[in-house]
Design a protein around this motif. Sequence first.
Motif, short mmCIF file in Angstrom:
data_model
loop_
_atom_site.label_atom_id
_atom_site.label_comp_id
_atom_site.label_asym_id
_atom_site.label_seq_id
_atom_site.Cartn_x
_atom_site.Cartn_y
_atom_site.Cartn_z
N ASP A 41 19.77 65.93 76.40
CA ASP A 41 19.22 67.23 75.97
C ASP A 41 17.97 67.51 76.79
O ASP A 41 17.02 66.71 76.77
N LEU A 42 17.94 68.62 77.51
CA LEU A 42 16.74 68.94 78.31
C LEU A 42 15.52 69.14 77.41
O LEU A 42 14.39 68.91 77.82
N MET A 43 15.77 69.62 76.21
CA MET A 43 14.68 69.83 75.25
C MET A 43 14.12 68.47 74.81
O MET A 43 14.87 67.49 74.72
N GLY B 115 11.76 62.37 79.96
CA GLY B 115 11.72 61.79 81.31
C GLY B 115 11.82 62.86 82.38
O GLY B 115 11.12 62.82 83.40
N MET B 116 12.69 63.85 82.15
CA MET B 116 12.82 64.95 83.11
C MET B 116 11.50 65.72 83.21
O MET B 116 11.08 66.11 84.31
N LEU B 117 10.85 65.91 82.06
CA LEU B 117 9.58 66.64 82.07
C LEU B 117 8.57 65.96 82.98
O LEU B 117 7.90 66.59 83.80
N GLY C 151 24.79 75.86 78.73
CA GLY C 151 23.68 76.76 79.02
C GLY C 151 23.79 77.36 80.40
O GLY C 151 24.40 76.76 81.30
N ALA C 152 23.21 78.53 80.57
CA ALA C 152 23.29 79.22 81.86
C ALA C 152 21.98 79.95 82.15
O ALA C 152 21.97 80.97 82.83
N GLY C 153 20.88 79.42 81.61
CA GLY C 153 19.58 80.04 81.85
C GLY C 153 18.89 79.43 83.06
O GLY C 153 19.53 78.82 83.93
N ASN D 47 28.57 78.54 77.89
CA ASN D 47 27.35 79.21 77.47
C ASN D 47 27.64 80.17 76.32
O ASN D 47 28.74 80.68 76.20
N ARG D 48 26.60 80.38 75.50
CA ARG D 48 26.73 81.32 74.36
C ARG D 48 27.24 82.68 74.84
O ARG D 48 28.11 83.27 74.24
N THR D 49 26.68 83.16 75.96
CA THR D 49 27.17 84.39 76.58
C THR D 49 28.06 83.97 77.74
O THR D 49 27.57 83.60 78.82
N SER E 242 18.47 73.80 70.92
CA SER E 242 17.65 72.83 70.17
C SER E 242 16.28 73.42 69.81
O SER E 242 15.69 73.05 68.79
N MET E 243 15.80 74.34 70.64
CA MET E 243 14.49 74.97 70.34
C MET E 243 14.57 75.74 69.02
O MET E 243 13.58 75.88 68.32
N ALA E 244 15.78 76.25 68.72
CA ALA E 244 15.98 77.00 67.48
C ALA E 244 16.51 76.09 66.38
O ALA E 244 16.93 76.56 65.32
#
Length: 283
Positions: free
Chosen positions: A223-225, A250-252, A136-138, A160-162, A202-204
């Motif tokens: 997974d951050l999600m 835990g990160m949340l 990921g790169a967001g 990343n996807r892009t 994962s959101m999708a």
Amino acid sequence: MSDEYALLGHPVSHSRSPFIHARFADQTGEDLHYRALDIRPGDFPDALESLRARGVKGANVTVPFKLEAFALADDLTERARDAGAVNTLSFASSGPDSGPTIGPTIGDNTDGVGLLRDLTVNHGVELAARSVLLIGAGGAARGVLGPLLGEHPARVVVVNRTPARALQLAERFAPLGQICAWSFSALAGERFDLIINASAASMAGELPPLPEGLLAGGACCYDLMYAASATPFVTWARARGAAQALDGIGMLVEQAAESFHCWRGVRPRTAPVIAALTAERGR
Ligand code: NDP
């Protein structure tokens, strides 16, 4: 009257941040109220102005507004500047006892420190000299890269996807440590001690196109999600025998605790809140 804080994002109905900040307030005796506001894309600048005018003290910012928050903040902390993304805004510079005067908007980023605390303190994951894959790169990837590189891993590979966005990130963070951008296909035959999914796949309900054989012995997958049940990435990691397959609950809580500390000057205990959220999921 209680001090007001908000979460700005779209969508936010699933967010556990109001619950987390309510627990922190109970625990520390801080008098505050925190609520989630669903902001339509395009309305973020107006929403910010309206919060400031109403004397709201601060806000968290989530998908898709972290880059907009970065652009709109009057001043930035060093970690927000490094990240190029903001997840925490403070509207009054003089602390919780200040009056209704509108101060500058300070942008901060607590995502990286939140991830790091969860990995290293809560789960005992070592980062020094380890090989790390970041997917990921967001906004979230930008937030975690600076603190991650600060732990001196042997290398961080970004995919990343892009692909162009992964390359941009690698160039941006190159002064902070060993980082490079690869394509997913270039991962074949490589091994990693830690794989972090900072993509929104994962959101999708999707999984990034990862080749087999990526996990080194004792590898941790994160997974951050977070979700009520295992995310596709956590399921993938478990099926491949990861020593730890963790999601972002835990990160949340840790990033929220850091925001709470920025706003109130008090550090809440995170373990009971993580335990409460984990128990809630088990029901
Ligand atoms: P952004 O929208 O800023 O970035 C999304 C990233 O995911 C981009 O790299 C994008 O690639 C990639 N992506 C999106 N959809 C897919 C897909 N279907 N397959 C593969 N890659 C995809 O989001 P954030 O960076 O802010 O958030 C990323 C994730 O991290 C979210 O799931 C979010 O919930 C989670 N998060 C969790 C936190 C926590 O405290 N636990 C804190 C912050 C975020 P491209 O560049 O090609 O568009």
